[in-house]
Structures are given as C-alpha cells and as structure tokens.
Design an enzyme around this catalytic site. Structure first.
Site, PDB file in Angstrom:
ATOM      1  N   ARG A 178      -4.515 -11.481  62.385  1.00 24.23           N
ATOM      2  CA  ARG A 178      -3.810 -11.869  61.161  1.00 24.23           C
ATOM      3  C   ARG A 178      -4.265 -13.246  60.674  1.00 24.23           C
ATOM      4  O   ARG A 178      -4.441 -13.464  59.475  1.00 24.23           O
ATOM      5  CB  ARG A 178      -2.300 -11.815  61.399  1.00 24.23           C
ATOM      6  CG  ARG A 178      -1.788 -10.384  61.567  1.00 24.23           C
ATOM      7  CD  ARG A 178      -0.276 -10.297  61.614  1.00 24.23           C
ATOM      8  NE  ARG A 178       0.289 -10.756  62.858  1.00 24.23           N
ATOM      9  CZ  ARG A 178       0.620  -9.970  63.875  1.00 24.23           C
ATOM     10  NH1 ARG A 178       0.433  -8.671  63.801  1.00 24.23           N
ATOM     11  NH2 ARG A 178       1.151 -10.487  64.969  1.00 24.23           N
ATOM     12  N   ASP A 216      -3.792  -4.620  80.420  1.00 33.16           N
ATOM     13  CA  ASP A 216      -3.300  -3.251  80.336  1.00 33.16           C
ATOM     14  C   ASP A 216      -3.275  -2.588  81.711  1.00 33.16           C
ATOM     15  O   ASP A 216      -2.276  -1.978  82.106  1.00 33.16           O
ATOM     16  CB  ASP A 216      -4.153  -2.453  79.344  1.00 33.16           C
ATOM     17  CG  ASP A 216      -4.241  -3.161  77.998  1.00 33.16           C
ATOM     18  OD1 ASP A 216      -3.183  -3.380  77.386  1.00 33.16           O
ATOM     19  OD2 ASP A 216      -5.355  -3.524  77.581  1.00 33.16           O
ATOM     20  N   THR A 224      -1.921 -11.722  82.110  1.00 33.12           N
ATOM     21  CA  THR A 224      -3.015 -11.595  83.057  1.00 33.12           C
ATOM     22  C   THR A 224      -4.166 -10.845  82.400  1.00 33.12           C
ATOM     23  O   THR A 224      -4.024 -10.316  81.305  1.00 33.12           O
ATOM     24  CB  THR A 224      -2.539 -10.829  84.325  1.00 33.12           C
ATOM     25  OG1 THR A 224      -3.567 -10.829  85.289  1.00 33.12           O
ATOM     26  CG2 THR A 224      -2.145  -9.408  84.002  1.00 33.12           C
ATOM     27  N   ASP A 255      -4.133 -10.664  70.436  1.00 34.43           N
ATOM     28  CA  ASP A 255      -5.185 -10.109  69.566  1.00 34.43           C
ATOM     29  C   ASP A 255      -4.684  -9.942  68.137  1.00 34.43           C
ATOM     30  O   ASP A 255      -5.392 -10.257  67.179  1.00 34.43           O
ATOM     31  CB  ASP A 255      -5.657  -8.749  70.090  1.00 34.43           C
ATOM     32  CG  ASP A 255      -6.379  -8.839  71.419  1.00 34.43           C
ATOM     33  OD1 ASP A 255      -6.876  -9.921  71.764  1.00 34.43           O
ATOM     34  OD2 ASP A 255      -6.443  -7.798  72.108  1.00 34.43           O
ATOM     35  N   THR A 285      -7.669 -21.556  76.633  1.00 36.70           N
ATOM     36  CA  THR A 285      -6.841 -21.542  75.430  1.00 36.70           C
ATOM     37  C   THR A 285      -5.698 -22.526  75.604  1.00 36.70           C
ATOM     38  O   THR A 285      -5.291 -22.834  76.718  1.00 36.70           O
ATOM     39  CB  THR A 285      -6.262 -20.137  75.162  1.00 36.70           C
ATOM     40  OG1 THR A 285      -5.434 -19.776  76.255  1.00 36.70           O
ATOM     41  CG2 THR A 285      -7.355 -19.117  74.971  1.00 36.70           C
ATOM     42  N   HIS A 288      -6.767  -4.688  75.351  1.00 34.80           N
ATOM     43  CA  HIS A 288      -7.011  -6.099  75.082  1.00 34.80           C
ATOM     44  C   HIS A 288      -8.427  -6.358  75.567  1.00 34.80           C
ATOM     45  O   HIS A 288      -8.694  -6.384  76.755  1.00 34.80           O
ATOM     46  CB  HIS A 288      -6.006  -6.965  75.850  1.00 34.80           C
ATOM     47  CG  HIS A 288      -6.303  -8.434  75.804  1.00 34.80           C
ATOM     48  ND1 HIS A 288      -6.365  -9.138  74.633  1.00 34.80           N
ATOM     49  CD2 HIS A 288      -6.556  -9.320  76.795  1.00 34.80           C
ATOM     50  CE1 HIS A 288      -6.639 -10.401  74.902  1.00 34.80           C
ATOM     51  NE2 HIS A 288      -6.757 -10.537  76.208  1.00 34.80           N
ATOM     52  N   PRO A 343      -7.206  -7.939  83.663  1.00 34.73           N
ATOM     53  CA  PRO A 343      -7.058  -7.111  82.465  1.00 34.73           C
ATOM     54  C   PRO A 343      -5.596  -6.703  82.292  1.00 34.73           C
ATOM     55  O   PRO A 343      -5.018  -6.053  83.147  1.00 34.73           O
ATOM     56  CB  PRO A 343      -7.950  -5.907  82.730  1.00 34.73           C
ATOM     57  CG  PRO A 343      -7.980  -5.790  84.224  1.00 34.73           C
ATOM     58  CD  PRO A 343      -7.833  -7.191  84.764  1.00 34.73           C
ATOM     59  N   ALA A 390      -2.197 -11.539  66.594  1.00 32.50           N
ATOM     60  CA  ALA A 390      -2.004 -12.847  65.964  1.00 32.50           C
ATOM     61  C   ALA A 390      -3.342 -13.432  65.514  1.00 32.50           C
ATOM     62  O   ALA A 390      -3.457 -13.975  64.411  1.00 32.50           O
ATOM     63  CB  ALA A 390      -1.299 -13.798  66.925  1.00 32.50           C
ATOM     64  N   ARG A 391      -4.348 -13.316  66.359  1.00 26.41           N
ATOM     65  CA  ARG A 391      -5.677 -13.822  65.988  1.00 26.41           C
ATOM     66  C   ARG A 391      -6.255 -13.052  64.811  1.00 26.41           C
ATOM     67  O   ARG A 391      -6.913 -13.620  63.937  1.00 26.41           O
ATOM     68  CB  ARG A 391      -6.608 -13.757  67.200  1.00 26.41           C
ATOM     69  CG  ARG A 391      -6.236 -14.770  68.265  1.00 26.41           C
ATOM     70  CD  ARG A 391      -7.050 -14.598  69.522  1.00 26.41           C
ATOM     71  NE  ARG A 391      -6.695 -15.619  70.504  1.00 26.41           N
ATOM     72  CZ  ARG A 391      -7.011 -15.567  71.774  1.00 26.41           C
ATOM     73  NH1 ARG A 391      -7.711 -14.542  72.254  1.00 26.41           N
ATOM     74  NH2 ARG A 391      -6.648 -16.536  72.594  1.00 26.41           N
TER      75      ARG A 391
END
Length: 181
Positions: free
Chosen positions: A35, A7, A3, A30, A100, A57, A5, A32-33
């Site tokens: 890296r 956090d 979801t 975040d 996405t 995030h 926000p 993964a993107r």
C-alpha cells in the site's frame, strides 16, 4: 508468530503446541509495504489505498492488484514496478541498517489490536485456510476473525495456488524430517 518462514512456522507451532489460534504477521507487513509503495507511485496517501498481499510471505506473495482501490476507485496497478520495489526492499534494508526498524513491530501491533478486539477491521495474517497456513485477509469484529478473501483474477488465483503448494510442501518436508505431526 513473528518469524521466518512465517507461514510454515505458524502451522508448525499450532501443530506442536496444540493452540487453537495461531496467527503470523508476514502478509500484514507485505500488505503495508504494498500500500505504501503504490501510494508513493500514484501520489496518494497510504491510508487511501485498499489492497492486499496474500499467500506466502516471500517470493510467492500474491499482490491482489485486481481488487486494489484508491479512495474507493479501481486503479491500474503498475504491477512490475511495484513487484520490483517490493522485491528490492529486503536488500535495501540489509544494505542500509541491516535490519528493519518498525515493519514487523507495526504488523505485530496491528495484529494484536485486531485479535484482542481493540480494533475492528481487516488484517492480513498467516492463518489456517484450506489445509495450509497462508497469509490471508481476516476481518476482525470484537476480536473474532472471519476470512475475507478478495476476488482474484485467474493469474492471482494461480499464484495463490503456487503459494499454497510451496508452503504445504515445505511443511510436509519439515514434519517428515522431524517426525512431527
């Protein structure tokens, strides 16, 4: 929790539901993107990059460049270029397909395989830490998480503190408005 926000909502769900374990996937996506972007920039494979994005995030995400490695070696992260690429990604997604396709799903599957004990390793998830839910690296062994915070340089530590403050303030605002505690 999947979801936004992430956090704040992870903490809110834990508070309202009484569930002992609530985890959010924002920092996993975040990281993964990050890296992937760094690997592309350096001409490496994403699997050779070890690095984290922690904190919030969103705009207060902390790129842990000082502890990032490629093939086990420290690297100079072109931080401004990587930040720009990561901050432009949502607009590119929105302009392209409007949503996405696999980022949140991949992050959710990674979180589940770790939390269910199918896979051991590190997953960056929104979890309780120092009185606030933040995206932090959790090392899972047989489904049991332990916090695995990377070393942060002073700039990264200040950014993490700013993220803590922002998320704590947002949670306090929501709970005061709705009288949830």
């Amino acid at each position: 929790m999947v979801t936004n926000p992430v956090d704040v909502m992870s903490r809110l769900f834990a508070t309202v539901s009484g569930c002992d374990t609530v985890l959010g996937v924002g920092s996993n996506t975040d990281s993964a993107r990050y890296r992937l972007a760094l690997a592309r920039h350096l001409g490496a494979t994403a699997s050779s990059v070890q690095g984290h994005v922690i904190g919030e995030h969103g705009e207060h995400a902390v790129i842990c460049a000082s502890s990032t490695t490629v093939n086990g070696q420290s690297v100079q992260v072109p931080l401004e270029e990587i930040r720009a690429e990561l901050s432009q990604r949502p607009a590119r997604i929105n302009a392209g397909i409007g949503r996405t396709r696999s980022g949140p799903a991949g992050a959710t599957m990674s979180a589940l395989t770790h939390a269910l004990g199918i896979t051991d390793g590190v997953s960056e998830l929104s979890a309780p830490w120092r009185g606030v839910w933040l995206g932090i690296p959790l090392h899972f062994t047989a489904g049991h998480p332990t916090v695995s915070m990377p070393s942060l340089n002073p700039s990264e530590a200040a950014q993490r503190q700013a993220a803590e403050t922002k998320v704590r303030t947002a949670f306090d605002h929501i709970t005061q408005e709705t009288r949830i505690r």
